[in-house]
Design a protein around this motif. Structure first.
Motif, PDB file in Angstrom:
ATOM      1  N   ALA A  62       0.936  -1.480   0.110  1.00 20.90           N
ATOM      2  CA  ALA A  62      -0.230  -0.268   0.003  1.00 20.90           C
ATOM      3  C   ALA A  62       0.795   1.635  -0.283  1.00 20.90           C
ATOM      4  O   ALA A  62       2.112   1.140   0.440  1.00 20.90           O
ATOM      5  N   ASP A  63       0.706   2.546  -0.876  1.00 23.55           N
ATOM      6  CA  ASP A  63       0.809   3.530  -0.713  1.00 23.55           C
ATOM      7  C   ASP A  63       1.276   3.942   0.396  1.00 23.55           C
ATOM      8  O   ASP A  63       2.500   4.812   0.920  1.00 23.55           O
ATOM      9  N   TYR A  64       0.229   4.222   1.400  1.00 25.79           N
ATOM     10  CA  TYR A  64      -0.216   4.738   2.417  1.00 25.79           C
ATOM     11  C   TYR A  64      -1.034   4.095   2.718  1.00 25.79           C
ATOM     12  O   TYR A  64      -2.167   3.612   2.228  1.00 25.79           O
ATOM     13  N   VAL A  76      -6.878   3.600   3.206  1.00 25.57           N
ATOM     14  CA  VAL A  76      -6.169   3.367   1.888  1.00 25.57           C
ATOM     15  C   VAL A  76      -6.060   4.633   1.866  1.00 25.57           C
ATOM     16  O   VAL A  76      -7.034   4.634   1.314  1.00 25.57           O
ATOM     17  N   VAL A  77      -4.624   5.124   0.933  1.00 27.54           N
ATOM     18  CA  VAL A  77      -4.951   5.733  -0.500  1.00 27.54           C
ATOM     19  C   VAL A  77      -3.679   4.601  -1.199  1.00 27.54           C
ATOM     20  O   VAL A  77      -2.954   4.824  -0.701  1.00 27.54           O
ATOM     21  N   HIS A  84      -1.457   8.865 -15.350  1.00 23.48           N
ATOM     22  CA  HIS A  84      -3.473   8.127 -15.297  1.00 23.48           C
ATOM     23  C   HIS A  84      -4.469   8.655 -14.567  1.00 23.48           C
ATOM     24  O   HIS A  84      -4.374   9.872 -14.071  1.00 23.48           O
ATOM     25  N   THR A  85      -5.686   8.163 -13.866  1.00 20.88           N
ATOM     26  CA  THR A  85      -6.692   9.312 -13.813  1.00 20.88           C
ATOM     27  C   THR A  85      -6.538   8.730 -12.413  1.00 20.88           C
ATOM     28  O   THR A  85      -6.038   8.611 -12.018  1.00 20.88           O
ATOM     29  N   VAL A  86      -7.632   9.863 -11.909  1.00 23.72           N
ATOM     30  CA  VAL A  86      -7.328  10.001 -11.018  1.00 23.72           C
ATOM     31  C   VAL A  86      -7.754   9.051 -10.049  1.00 23.72           C
ATOM     32  O   VAL A  86      -7.666   8.432  -8.758  1.00 23.72           O
ATOM     33  N   SER A  87      -8.936   8.371 -10.678  1.00 22.65           N
ATOM     34  CA  SER A  87      -9.556   6.812  -9.743  1.00 22.65           C
ATOM     35  C   SER A  87      -8.876   5.330  -9.708  1.00 22.65           C
ATOM     36  O   SER A  87      -9.633   4.725  -9.810  1.00 22.65           O
ATOM     37  N   HIS A  88      -7.736   5.767 -10.791  1.00 23.55           N
ATOM     38  CA  HIS A  88      -6.981   4.601 -11.129  1.00 23.55           C
ATOM     39  C   HIS A  88      -6.796   2.896 -10.123  1.00 23.55           C
ATOM     40  O   HIS A  88      -6.672   2.272 -10.385  1.00 23.55           O
ATOM     41  N   GLY A  89      -6.263   4.161  -9.645  1.00 24.13           N
ATOM     42  CA  GLY A  89      -5.560   3.018  -7.991  1.00 24.13           C
ATOM     43  C   GLY A  89      -6.855   2.334  -7.105  1.00 24.13           C
ATOM     44  O   GLY A  89      -6.156   2.175  -6.502  1.00 24.13           O
ATOM     45  N   MET A  90      -8.029   2.811  -7.330  1.00 23.69           N
ATOM     46  CA  MET A  90      -8.947   2.436  -6.457  1.00 23.69           C
ATOM     47  C   MET A  90      -8.969   1.113  -6.287  1.00 23.69           C
ATOM     48  O   MET A  90      -9.663   0.891  -4.599  1.00 23.69           O
ATOM     49  N   GLN A  91      -9.126   0.651  -7.014  1.00 22.05           N
ATOM     50  CA  GLN A  91      -9.255  -0.829  -6.989  1.00 22.05           C
ATOM     51  C   GLN A  91      -7.926  -2.244  -7.110  1.00 22.05           C
ATOM     52  O   GLN A  91      -8.540  -2.589  -5.377  1.00 22.05           O
ATOM     53  N   GLN A  92      -7.193  -1.243  -6.385  1.00 26.94           N
ATOM     54  CA  GLN A  92      -5.661  -1.770  -5.659  1.00 26.94           C
ATOM     55  C   GLN A  92      -6.185  -0.877  -4.516  1.00 26.94           C
ATOM     56  O   GLN A  92      -6.199  -1.984  -3.506  1.00 26.94           O
ATOM     57  N   ALA A  93      -6.914  -0.316  -4.114  1.00 28.05           N
ATOM     58  CA  ALA A  93      -6.848   0.077  -2.558  1.00 28.05           C
ATOM     59  C   ALA A  93      -7.833  -0.062  -1.725  1.00 28.05           C
ATOM     60  O   ALA A  93      -8.230  -0.872  -0.582  1.00 28.05           O
ATOM     61  N   LEU A  94      -8.901  -0.845  -2.664  1.00 28.46           N
ATOM     62  CA  LEU A  94      -9.885  -1.929  -2.568  1.00 28.46           C
ATOM     63  C   LEU A  94      -9.287  -2.876  -1.932  1.00 28.46           C
ATOM     64  O   LEU A  94      -9.860  -3.793  -0.563  1.00 28.46           O
ATOM     65  N   PRO A 103     -12.995   0.833   6.066  1.00 34.84           N
ATOM     66  CA  PRO A 103     -13.885   1.296   5.523  1.00 34.84           C
ATOM     67  C   PRO A 103     -13.950   2.674   4.347  1.00 34.84           C
ATOM     68  O   PRO A 103     -14.309   3.264   3.490  1.00 34.84           O
ATOM     69  N   SER A 104     -12.281   3.164   4.450  1.00 37.46           N
ATOM     70  CA  SER A 104     -11.874   3.910   3.176  1.00 37.46           C
ATOM     71  C   SER A 104     -11.351   4.436   2.528  1.00 37.46           C
ATOM     72  O   SER A 104     -10.116   3.938   3.533  1.00 37.46           O
ATOM     73  N   ALA A 105     -10.834   4.221   0.764  1.00 34.57           N
ATOM     74  CA  ALA A 105     -10.337   3.793   0.277  1.00 34.57           C
ATOM     75  C   ALA A 105     -10.087   4.678  -0.088  1.00 34.57           C
ATOM     76  O   ALA A 105     -10.879   6.091  -0.968  1.00 34.57           O
ATOM     77  N   PHE A 106      -8.781   5.521  -1.562  1.00 36.81           N
ATOM     78  CA  PHE A 106      -9.000   6.607  -1.845  1.00 36.81           C
ATOM     79  C   PHE A 106      -7.717   6.634  -2.742  1.00 36.81           C
ATOM     80  O   PHE A 106      -7.133   5.316  -2.553  1.00 36.81           O
ATOM     81  N   SER A 107      -7.763   6.918  -4.073  1.00 38.48           N
ATOM     82  CA  SER A 107      -6.345   7.359  -5.035  1.00 38.48           C
ATOM     83  C   SER A 107      -6.648   8.122  -5.637  1.00 38.48           C
ATOM     84  O   SER A 107      -7.382   9.296  -5.231  1.00 38.48           O
ATOM     85  N   SER A 108      -5.799   8.754  -5.760  1.00 31.78           N
ATOM     86  CA  SER A 108      -4.792  10.211  -6.441  1.00 31.78           C
ATOM     87  C   SER A 108      -3.954   9.807  -7.260  1.00 31.78           C
ATOM     88  O   SER A 108      -3.053   8.680  -6.861  1.00 31.78           O
ATOM     89  N   ASN A 109      -4.168  10.575  -8.247  1.00 34.86           N
ATOM     90  CA  ASN A 109      -2.748  11.050  -9.518  1.00 34.86           C
ATOM     91  C   ASN A 109      -2.328  12.587  -9.286  1.00 34.86           C
ATOM     92  O   ASN A 109      -1.206  13.059  -9.880  1.00 34.86           O
ATOM     93  N   GLY A 110      -2.636  12.939  -8.111  1.00 39.15           N
ATOM     94  CA  GLY A 110      -2.052  14.096  -8.043  1.00 39.15           C
ATOM     95  C   GLY A 110      -2.879  15.214  -8.465  1.00 39.15           C
ATOM     96  O   GLY A 110      -2.659  16.522  -7.537  1.00 39.15           O
ATOM     97  N   ASP A 111      -3.559  15.169  -8.803  1.00 39.61           N
ATOM     98  CA  ASP A 111      -4.786  16.528  -9.512  1.00 39.61           C
ATOM     99  C   ASP A 111      -6.257  16.329  -8.539  1.00 39.61           C
ATOM    100  O   ASP A 111      -6.414  17.542  -8.138  1.00 39.61           O
ATOM    101  N   ALA A 112      -6.846  15.433  -8.326  1.00 46.16           N
ATOM    102  CA  ALA A 112      -7.574  15.263  -7.014  1.00 46.16           C
ATOM    103  C   ALA A 112      -7.418  13.848  -6.572  1.00 46.16           C
ATOM    104  O   ALA A 112      -6.802  12.997  -6.572  1.00 46.16           O
ATOM    105  N   PHE A 113      -8.158  13.829  -5.445  1.00 44.17           N
ATOM    106  CA  PHE A 113      -8.992  12.471  -4.811  1.00 44.17           C
ATOM    107  C   PHE A 113     -10.128  12.075  -5.590  1.00 44.17           C
ATOM    108  O   PHE A 113     -10.828  12.089  -5.307  1.00 44.17           O
TER     109      PHE A 113
END
Length: 782
Positions: A62-64, A76-77, A84-94, A103-113
């Protein structure tokens, strides 16, 4: 920063410049609450043949991980670079959220969450996006976590009590954290009976220590009794995992409970017995202990008439935590009926899949007299002159009713054949039908081992309940630093409660029908010991015991089955009174008369090897088959592979990727041939290409007069490099360190060769790439 520049940044740059600052700005403490690059699981070990390698592709990383307090993860972030898109890492985070049960998963590419929230008010979307400056505060995500886990406000202080952190920096693994937190949360809710199910080798004692430590430090419990049923377990616990308790801890002895301590380790035989004067636990009041932990609670503690149940009922007001690898479920003994459903389960299958436990390979061996049966001729006598009953004897009778000495010899020879082909000093446990069988097997192993047994009298020992000499060697057998004994023959003693972490071979020449016993026996081999080079273990099965692996109950949820509970004696033999109570042993009743026959031959009629497949089931597959599937998962065709091979400046990058899949090309070379290079091994195994040896490839280049374009010195260097490739492989071409060796040192230093002979680093590297193209040129259009 404009988008174009931002897309040139690496993932780490995106983390450092955008994601971490945004999380910190929301109020998260970088030292205490934000953890970067967290390894959750190391990835499973793959075993084929006698080779093993860790599949790093399945590593969970996990990155974070964001925590309320250290050891209490709540979110987890997952980070991606800006391509990549903002949500590209969401499946990994899940995936990581499922592992950590938060209960909380986040993904980011540096533009948003992008956010995924498992706790929602009516009408809210499950997933949404928001700007970098709107990341949730610690208080927001902590409240969400409390709701998700059912934690009441009044329980918060107990739930966030810190872990014990020692000077070594050892931290609990993710599943230990979850087991500890689930237990603490259950206790905080007022639950009095708690069951933890954790596979052998996953650190139940360390998990227990951290649980007790946090409850004790929070002053939720003051006096704790940790009950075990073997001296060796109490002593190991005292000096290892529980050591931080120091002077407030004691081991109950002298038939007395000293009230001046707070943490008590007790051998239950030492504090109770059949007579009232033996029940020294009654010398203290019913509310003396606030918590009782029962280790290996499947071994009779839950039986209504057991001694442990009597202790638990006396201290009924205390929190009671049961620990087991194998919940016992029979008509007579039921740990889940007593404790309730487990608050957390970590199975052998999950431990192997994560890479924390050693996988196994199974060698199934069928002996003719077992499978086909044996009928003695009418009127045949056994070795003692008794007439043998004229009937068919089969596998169930072997070494219980019928003793065929040639069969025992056959088993011993096959075991030694396996050890001699791998490592004759691999720690080995041979499970036999009874003490008599264990002794005969010891003799047979001595004879099969030959000179090594003569040179080392303790090479093989019978370690059974009746053998003083054998039990005296038990500590040496389980000590990784002690070479002898190598082989232990036993019936029951080593099935439970003995931490033989370097055990590499388990031999089953014992009829096993109890799932509990089978799990405990398999548990003797499940520990990975990197320091001593143990990554997997082998099971050699002569009695079809490993068919239990195919039983859904082997790694499923425990259910109550109505069967006789005679495989686990609920009340072990009473100890002799005294200062030190001996470990309980399973004492065998004198058996029926055994028919012993020396002259009947036995032979192996079938043998097969099975491995754990991707879904956890046993499969028959060679290392070649496994490697082929893994390579083809990366490269769909030979053209795909050739394009990548020829386009890669450093071939080692390709080899490193394959190793992440669990493919070690040295292992393949050991099977196919050590003279073949990595390129030919890959093309041959995965795509059926006829392989050329490294020397054959080098000679083809020489025959094409490839070197004529270079000057004399450059030709000499390239010719020598070609010889190095023929001898050692592709790595020698790609490392400038080779230029320090002979014969290059006769031409000049590495710097002189690169700058003066070739005209600089760029031209030297270009020459190496041209040489590699020449080596593999004939395959580019394959």
């Amino acid at each position: 920063m404009d988008k174009k520049d931002k897309q040139q940044l690496s993932e780490i740059d995106i983390c450092d410049l955008f994601i971490t600052p945004a999380i910190k700005e929301a109020g998260w403490d970088q030292m205490q609450q934000i953890r970067r690059e967290v390894t959750l699981t190391p990835g499973p070990v793959i075993v084929r043949g006698n080779m093993s390698a860790r599949n790093k592709k399945k590593k969970k990383f996990a990155d974070y991980v964001l925590s309320k307090e250290p050891g209490i993860p709540i979110a987890v972030v997952e980070a991606k670079d800006n391509k990549h898109t903002v949500s590209h890492g969401m499946q990994q985070a899940l995936g990581y959220v499922e592992i950590l049960e938060v209960p909380s998963a986040f993904s980011s590419n540096g533009d948003a969450f992008a956010s995924h929230n498992k706790v929602l008010a009516t009408g809210e979307p499950i997933e949404t996006e928001f700007p970098l400056d709107a990341f949730p505060t610690p208080a927001t995500l902590w409240q969400r976590y409390k709701t998700y886990r059912g934690i009441e406000d009044q329980a918060e202080d107990l739930v966030i009590q810190p872990y014990h952190m020692d000077s070594s920096g050892k931290e609990p693994r993710y599943y230990q954290v979850e087991a500890i937190n689930r237990t603490i949360e259950a206790v905080a809710r007022g639950q009095k009976r708690v069951l933890l199910v954790m596979a052998t080798g996953t650190g139940k004692t360390y998990t227990t220590f951290q649980t007790i430590w946090r409850l004790w430090k929070a002053q939720h419990v003051k006096r704790v009794l940790f009950l075990v049923d073997r001296n060796i377990l109490a002593d190991q616990t005292l000096v290892n995992d529980f050591k931080p308790f120091g002077s407030v801890m004691t081991k109950i002895k002298n038939r007395k409970i000293d009230p001046s301590y707070e943490i008590y380790l007790g051998l239950y035989q030492a504090i109770t017995g059949p007579d009232e004067e033996d029940k020294i636990f009654k010398s203290v009041s019913r509310d003396f202990f606030d918590m009782i932990v029962i280790d290996e609670c499947h071994r009779g503690s839950a039986a209504d008439d057991s001694a442990w149940r009597e202790i638990l009922e006396y201290f009924s007001g205390a929190v009671q935590l049961g620990l087991t690898a194998t919940p016992k479920e029979t008509k007579y003994v039921s740990s889940t009926t007593y404790f309730g459903e487990p608050v957390y389960t970590y199975s052998l299958k999950q431990g192997i899949e994560d890479g924390f436990l050693a996988p196994y390979k199974v060698v199934r061996i069928d002996i003719d007299k077992d499978v086909l049966g044996w009928v003695p001729p009418p009127g045949m006598n056994d070795d003692l002159g008794q007439v043998i009953e004229h009937r068919e004897y089969n596998q169930a009778d072997m070494d219980r009713i019928l003793v065929l000495n040639q069969r025992t010899k056959l088993v011993a020879n096959r075991v030694m054949q396996y050890l001699n082909a791998t490592d004759p000093f691999s720690k080995t446990i041979i499970f036999c039908e009874d003490i008599d069988h264990a002794e005969r097997m010891r003799v047979a192993i001595v004879n099969a081992a030959g000179q090594v047994a003569i040179d080392n009298p303790n090479y093989v020992m019978r370690i059974t309940g009746d053998s003083v000499e054998g039990k005296a060697e038990l500590d040496n057998f389980i000590d990784p630093e002690s070479r002898f004994p190598v082989i232990a023959t036993t019936s029951e003693l080593l099935s439970t409660g003995v931490d033989a972490k370097t055990c590499k071979l388990i031999v089953l020449d014992k009829t096993i029908t109890s799932m509990t016993s089978f799990k405990q026996i398999i548990g003797r081999g499940t520990r990975i010991d990197e320091e001593n080079g143990k990554w997997f273990f082998s099971i050699m099965d002569f009695k079809k015991a490993t068919e239990l692996f195919r039983d859904p109950d082997f790694d499923g949820e425990p259910v109550v089955i109505y069967e006789p509970g005679d495989d686990d004696d609920p009340v072990p033999p009473d100890p002799d009174p005294g200062d030190d109570v001996p470990d309980d042993e399973i004492q065998e009743e004198p058996g029926t008369y055994k028919v012993r026959v020396s002259g009947v031959p036995a032979r192996i009629i079938h043998e097969r090897i099975e491995y754990i497949g991707p879904d956890g089931d046993l499969i028959t597959e060679s290392y070649k088959d496994f490697s082929r599937k893994q390579i083809q998962s990366e490269y769909a065709s030979l053209d795909d592979f050739l394009k990548r091979w020829n386009g890669e400046k450093k071939k080692q990058a390709i080899l490193d990727e394959l190793e992440e899949h669990g493919i070690v090309l040295d292992n393949l070379a050991a099977e196919i041939g050590k003279d073949y290079g990595d390129f030919d091994l890959i093309c041959h195994i995965a795509f059926g290409q006829p392989p050329l040896t490294r020397k054959e490839r080098a000679n083809k280049v020489k025959k094409r007069n490839y070197f004529t374009q270079y000057g004399d010195q450059a030709r000499a260097v390239l010719d020598a490099l070609l010889e190095k490739y023929a001898d050692e492989g592709i790595n020698t071409l790609e490392s400038a360190k080779v230029l320090k060796l002979k014969p290059f040192d006769q031409i000049g230093t590495p710097v002189e060769i690169i700058t003066k002979v070739f005209g600089g680093k760029a031209k030297y590297e270009a020459a190496i790439q041209e040489l590699e193209q020449a080596l593999f040129e004939q395959d580019q259009t394959a």
